[in-house]
Write a protein that holds these residues in place. Structure first.
Motif, short mmCIF file in Angstrom:
data_model
loop_
_atom_site.label_atom_id
_atom_site.label_comp_id
_atom_site.label_asym_id
_atom_site.label_seq_id
_atom_site.Cartn_x
_atom_site.Cartn_y
_atom_site.Cartn_z
N ASP A 299 0.83 -1.21 0.00
CA ASP A 299 0.00 0.00 0.00
C ASP A 299 0.86 1.25 0.00
O ASP A 299 0.58 2.22 -0.70
CB ASP A 299 -0.93 0.03 1.23
CG ASP A 299 -1.93 -1.11 1.22
OD1 ASP A 299 -2.34 -1.55 0.14
OD2 ASP A 299 -2.29 -1.56 2.33
N GLU A 300 1.92 1.22 0.78
CA GLU A 300 2.82 2.37 0.86
C GLU A 300 3.42 2.67 -0.51
O GLU A 300 3.44 3.82 -0.97
CB GLU A 300 3.94 2.09 1.87
CG GLU A 300 4.94 3.20 1.97
CD GLU A 300 6.37 2.73 2.11
OE1 GLU A 300 7.26 3.58 2.01
OE2 GLU A 300 6.61 1.53 2.29
N LYS A 301 3.89 1.63 -1.21
CA LYS A 301 4.48 1.81 -2.54
C LYS A 301 3.44 2.34 -3.54
O LYS A 301 3.74 3.17 -4.39
CB LYS A 301 5.07 0.50 -3.05
CG LYS A 301 6.19 -0.04 -2.19
CD LYS A 301 7.40 0.85 -2.19
CE LYS A 301 8.51 0.24 -1.38
NZ LYS A 301 9.33 1.21 -0.69
N LEU A 302 2.19 1.85 -3.41
CA LEU A 302 1.13 2.30 -4.30
C LEU A 302 0.81 3.78 -4.06
O LEU A 302 0.61 4.54 -5.01
CB LEU A 302 -0.12 1.44 -4.10
CG LEU A 302 -1.24 1.60 -5.10
CD1 LEU A 302 -0.76 1.39 -6.54
CD2 LEU A 302 -2.36 0.61 -4.79
N CYS A 303 0.78 4.22 -2.81
CA CYS A 303 0.56 5.64 -2.48
C CYS A 303 1.65 6.50 -3.09
O CYS A 303 1.38 7.56 -3.66
CB CYS A 303 0.51 5.84 -0.98
SG CYS A 303 -0.96 5.20 -0.18
N GLN B 28 3.65 10.27 -7.22
CA GLN B 28 4.64 10.52 -8.28
C GLN B 28 3.97 10.75 -9.62
O GLN B 28 4.42 11.58 -10.41
CB GLN B 28 5.66 9.38 -8.37
CG GLN B 28 6.82 9.67 -9.30
CD GLN B 28 7.62 10.90 -8.89
OE1 GLN B 28 8.00 11.05 -7.74
NE2 GLN B 28 7.88 11.78 -9.84
N GLU B 29 2.88 10.05 -9.89
CA GLU B 29 2.15 10.26 -11.14
C GLU B 29 1.66 11.70 -11.26
O GLU B 29 1.72 12.29 -12.35
CB GLU B 29 0.96 9.30 -11.24
CG GLU B 29 1.37 7.87 -11.54
CD GLU B 29 0.21 6.88 -11.46
OE1 GLU B 29 -0.92 7.27 -11.03
OE2 GLU B 29 0.42 5.71 -11.81
N LYS B 30 1.20 12.26 -10.14
CA LYS B 30 0.75 13.67 -10.15
C LYS B 30 1.93 14.61 -10.42
O LYS B 30 1.80 15.56 -11.18
CB LYS B 30 0.07 14.03 -8.83
CG LYS B 30 -1.20 13.25 -8.56
CD LYS B 30 -2.28 13.57 -9.55
CE LYS B 30 -3.54 12.80 -9.24
NZ LYS B 30 -4.61 13.07 -10.20
N LEU B 31 3.06 14.34 -9.80
CA LEU B 31 4.24 15.17 -10.03
C LEU B 31 4.70 15.05 -11.48
O LEU B 31 5.08 16.05 -12.11
CB LEU B 31 5.37 14.77 -9.09
CG LEU B 31 5.13 15.02 -7.59
CD1 LEU B 31 6.29 14.46 -6.78
CD2 LEU B 31 4.89 16.49 -7.31
N TRP C 156 9.38 8.87 3.88
CA TRP C 156 9.13 9.33 2.51
C TRP C 156 8.45 10.70 2.53
O TRP C 156 8.82 11.60 1.77
CB TRP C 156 8.29 8.30 1.76
CG TRP C 156 8.13 8.62 0.31
CD1 TRP C 156 8.95 8.23 -0.71
CD2 TRP C 156 7.11 9.42 -0.29
NE1 TRP C 156 8.49 8.74 -1.90
CE2 TRP C 156 7.36 9.47 -1.66
CE3 TRP C 156 6.00 10.09 0.21
CZ2 TRP C 156 6.56 10.16 -2.55
CZ3 TRP C 156 5.19 10.80 -0.67
CH2 TRP C 156 5.48 10.82 -2.03
N VAL C 157 7.43 10.85 3.39
CA VAL C 157 6.72 12.14 3.49
C VAL C 157 7.67 13.26 3.91
O VAL C 157 7.63 14.35 3.35
CB VAL C 157 5.52 12.03 4.46
CG1 VAL C 157 4.96 13.41 4.80
CG2 VAL C 157 4.43 11.16 3.85
#
Length: 130
Positions: free
Chosen positions: A25-29, A34-37, A69-70
């Motif tokens: 789940d963490e990797k998917l978030c 990243q897709e938005k960036l 990561w955050v």
């Protein structure tokens, strides 16, 4: 397990944690963010709905890695909405917001009870940065 919820702005992500939060789940978030960036947004607004999450079904390692990561990407994080039904989270968000506001001028973290889901969506949508 996480489920991505639909938002009305292009630079917002809304995620519901169902049952537990795992390393997958963490990797998917991170991938969603990243897709938005990659689409060219400088900041991404995030809503996290936690009302059905069970801590006992969650990975401590995933939480720790996600926190690190955050912290590394906080300048790219726009407004953050936490949606839950928890007195503990309700008390912690204002404390977290003190740090968050100092570290990221103009950005804000807010707690919403589950019955305020529409308000939480408006919070991340109204503060969209393109």
């Amino acid at each position: 397990m996480i489920e991505q919820l639909e938002t009305s702005t292009k630079n917002s992500i809304a995620i519901e944690v169902i049952d537990g939060f795992t390393e997958t789940d963490e990797k998917l978030c991170q991938k969603f963010f990243q897709e938005k960036l990659d689409q060219g947004f400088k900041q991404v607004n995030v809503l996290i709905k936690l009302d059905e999450m069970k801590i006992s079904h969650s990975s401590i390692k995933a939480f720790m890695e996600d926190t690190i990561w955050v912290l590394r990407h906080y300048k790219k994080l726009g407004h953050l909405a936490i949606v839950a039904h928890s007195k503990i989270l309700k008390a912690l968000v204002p404390i977290d917001n003190l740090f968050f506001e100092r570290a990221s001028k103009g950005r804000k973290e807010r707690y919403f009870d589950v019955i305020q889901m529409d308000e939480a969506m408006e919070f991340i949508d109204d503060n969209a940065t393109y």
